[in-house]
Design a protein around this motif. Structure first.
Motif, PDB file in Angstrom:
ATOM      1  N   TRP A  51      -2.911  -4.721  -6.418  1.00  0.00           N
ATOM      2  CA  TRP A  51      -3.842  -4.070  -5.493  1.00  0.00           C
ATOM      3  C   TRP A  51      -4.502  -5.057  -4.533  1.00  0.00           C
ATOM      4  CZ3 TRP A  51      -4.036   1.177  -5.703  1.00  0.00           C
ATOM      5  CH2 TRP A  51      -3.561   1.795  -6.880  1.00  0.00           C
ATOM      6  N   HIS A  52      -4.215  -6.342  -4.642  1.00  0.00           N
ATOM      7  CA  HIS A  52      -4.879  -7.354  -3.821  1.00  0.00           C
ATOM      8  C   HIS A  52      -4.109  -7.524  -2.510  1.00  0.00           C
ATOM      9  CE1 HIS A  52      -6.554  -9.318  -7.788  1.00  0.00           C
ATOM     10  NE2 HIS A  52      -6.755  -8.021  -7.726  1.00  0.00           N
ATOM     11  N   TYR A  53      -4.186  -6.526  -1.673  1.00  0.00           N
ATOM     12  CA  TYR A  53      -3.356  -6.481  -0.466  1.00  0.00           C
ATOM     13  C   TYR A  53      -3.525  -7.721   0.407  1.00  0.00           C
ATOM     14  CZ  TYR A  53      -3.079  -1.476  -1.647  1.00  0.00           C
ATOM     15  OH  TYR A  53      -2.874  -0.279  -2.288  1.00  0.00           O
ATOM     16  N   ARG A  54      -4.760  -8.120   0.682  1.00  0.00           N
ATOM     17  CA  ARG A  54      -5.003  -9.271   1.563  1.00  0.00           C
ATOM     18  C   ARG A  54      -4.744 -10.583   0.843  1.00  0.00           C
ATOM     19  NH1 ARG A  54      -9.090 -12.739   2.024  1.00  0.00           N
ATOM     20  NH2 ARG A  54     -10.449 -11.484   0.668  1.00  0.00           N
ATOM     21  N   TRP A  56       0.837  -1.212   0.000  1.00  0.00           N
ATOM     22  CA  TRP A  56       0.000   0.000   0.000  1.00  0.00           C
ATOM     23  C   TRP A  56       0.865   1.254   0.000  1.00  0.00           C
ATOM     24  CZ3 TRP A  56       0.000   3.640   3.996  1.00  0.00           C
ATOM     25  CH2 TRP A  56      -0.913   4.687   3.846  1.00  0.00           C
ATOM     26  N   GLU A 113     -10.691  -3.861  -0.983  1.00  0.00           N
ATOM     27  CA  GLU A 113     -10.129  -4.870  -1.885  1.00  0.00           C
ATOM     28  C   GLU A 113     -11.181  -5.636  -2.671  1.00  0.00           C
ATOM     29  OE1 GLU A 113      -7.543  -8.961  -1.526  1.00  0.00           O
ATOM     30  OE2 GLU A 113      -6.822  -7.206  -0.453  1.00  0.00           O
ATOM     31  N   ASP A 114     -12.235  -6.095  -2.010  1.00  0.00           N
ATOM     32  CA  ASP A 114     -13.223  -6.909  -2.728  1.00  0.00           C
ATOM     33  C   ASP A 114     -13.835  -6.130  -3.888  1.00  0.00           C
ATOM     34  OD1 ASP A 114     -12.759  -9.013  -1.037  1.00  0.00           O
ATOM     35  OD2 ASP A 114     -14.536  -8.698   0.202  1.00  0.00           O
ATOM     36  N   ARG A 120     -12.481  -3.682  -5.495  1.00  0.00           N
ATOM     37  CA  ARG A 120     -11.448  -3.475  -6.514  1.00  0.00           C
ATOM     38  C   ARG A 120     -11.231  -4.741  -7.347  1.00  0.00           C
ATOM     39  NH1 ARG A 120      -6.850   0.029  -3.154  1.00  0.00           N
ATOM     40  NH2 ARG A 120      -7.956   2.032  -3.305  1.00  0.00           N
ATOM     41  N   TRP A 146      -7.408  -1.531   2.497  1.00  0.00           N
ATOM     42  CA  TRP A 146      -7.575  -2.975   2.686  1.00  0.00           C
ATOM     43  C   TRP A 146      -9.047  -3.358   2.533  1.00  0.00           C
ATOM     44  CZ3 TRP A 146      -4.366  -7.081   4.801  1.00  0.00           C
ATOM     45  CH2 TRP A 146      -5.055  -8.162   5.341  1.00  0.00           C
TER      46      TRP A 146
END
Length: 319
Positions: free
Chosen positions: A158-161, A125, A146-147, A149, A143
């Protein structure tokens, strides 16, 4: 065909840049001059725009090496007798990429570099925020986005988790290649005991130990403090990146350099992630972490704590 004998994978901001640079020193190894060619993320065609809809995604996708001839040419210049390798962290996350690699080079060795998933996500991030691409100036809020995005087609960076769900990713990699072809390396070990960590990597690859130097801190950004000034500059960066998707990537990179220097000037120290936020987010990994412990044959229990451990020297620009 000139194809790699080994791959460096894991997740963005987990030390693959530093490891790539370190292993490139070894006389028995050849690392592609292009880091992160991303060839196996493609299927013989350019990356689709449907999966490149985040800020800067389409511009970045122009640099992917998707033509097989261009990819093989990366390794044509390898000295005879050297082992060839490349680094694309996303190969661990992308299961289709794993299958493509296995179809081409089923005997390839896989070096998997893993970092505390919360530290990694925070650094991810921070990288995008300090480059003016991340529109949300609060890590926890980004965070939580995310879903939405992912549904909108933002690229994997961009899929941090999701990028930190190493257990299920490693399970699928081992199912394809077998445990003996996979070496798991902790970012923390690469930082705290680099000589030992690098010697283990060399032993895994079957080359002489003691031939590479400690990896230097790589791929860092200066922290950009939120405020009216940074908000305006970041909007300009995002608009420029969108426009840059229609031009050769090197043109936008040259044009954006003065703007990024202005955005990142000052070298503010990155704030430490709040412990309460960390503990709330780390729960997303508890089940996956147990699977990772089992697969890797070592404990990653320290990742479930309130503080991070193992990073390069904490300078103003470290992330």
């Amino acid at each position: 065909m000139a194809l790699p004998d080994f791959f460096l994978l894991g997740a963005p901001k987990a030390g693959t840049t530093a490891l790539h640079a370190a292993l490139a020193q070894h006389p028995q190894l050849y690392l592609s001059a292009v880091k992160e060619p991303k060839f196996y993320l493609c299927d013989g065609r350019p990356p689709p725009r449907s999966g490149q809809r985040g800020p800067g995604d389409a511009h970045s996708a122009q640099e992917w090496v998707w033509r097989r001839g261009e990819y093989e040419a990366l390794f044509d210049v390898a000295p005879p007798g050297t082992l060839k390798g490349e680094s694309t962290p996303f190969y661990l996350y992308d299961r289709t990429a794993q299958r493509r690699i296995h179809a081409d080079v089923p005997h390839a060795k896989m070096l998997v570099v893993l970092r505390d998933p919360i530290d990694r996500a925070y650094s991810n991030w921070m990288h995008l925020w300090s480059d003016g691409l991340e529109p949300i100036g609060d890590f926890a809020q980004a965070w939580a986005a995310e879903d939405a995005r992912v549904e909108a087609g933002w690229a994997p960076f961009w899929h941090y988790r999701r990028l930190g769900l190493y257990g299920e990713q490693l399970r699928d990699l081992i199912d394809l290649f077998g445990r003996e072809q996979v070496h798991v390396l902790r970012y923390r070990d690469l930082v705290e005991t680099p000589d030992l960590a690098l010697d283990k990597v060399c032993a895994f690859l079957g080359v002489d130990p003691g031939r590479v130097e400690q990896p230097a801190r790589e791929n860092s950004r200066s922290y950009v403090e939120p405020g009216a000034r940074s908000a305006v500059l970041s909007r300009v960066v995002r608009a420029g990146a969108a426009a840059g998707a229609c031009a050769p990537p090197q043109i936008w990179r040259r044009a954006s350099e003065p703007l990024l220097r202005l955005l990142q000037q000052g070298g503010a120290r990155r704030p430490v992630l709040d412990q309460e936020v960390r503990m709330r987010l780390v729960e997303a990994y508890r089940e996956d972490n147990a699977l990772l412990n089992e697969l890797a044959g070592q404990s990653f229990g320290d990742w479930m704590g309130t503080t991070s451990r193992g990073q390069f020297a904490p300078t103003a620009g470290e992330n």
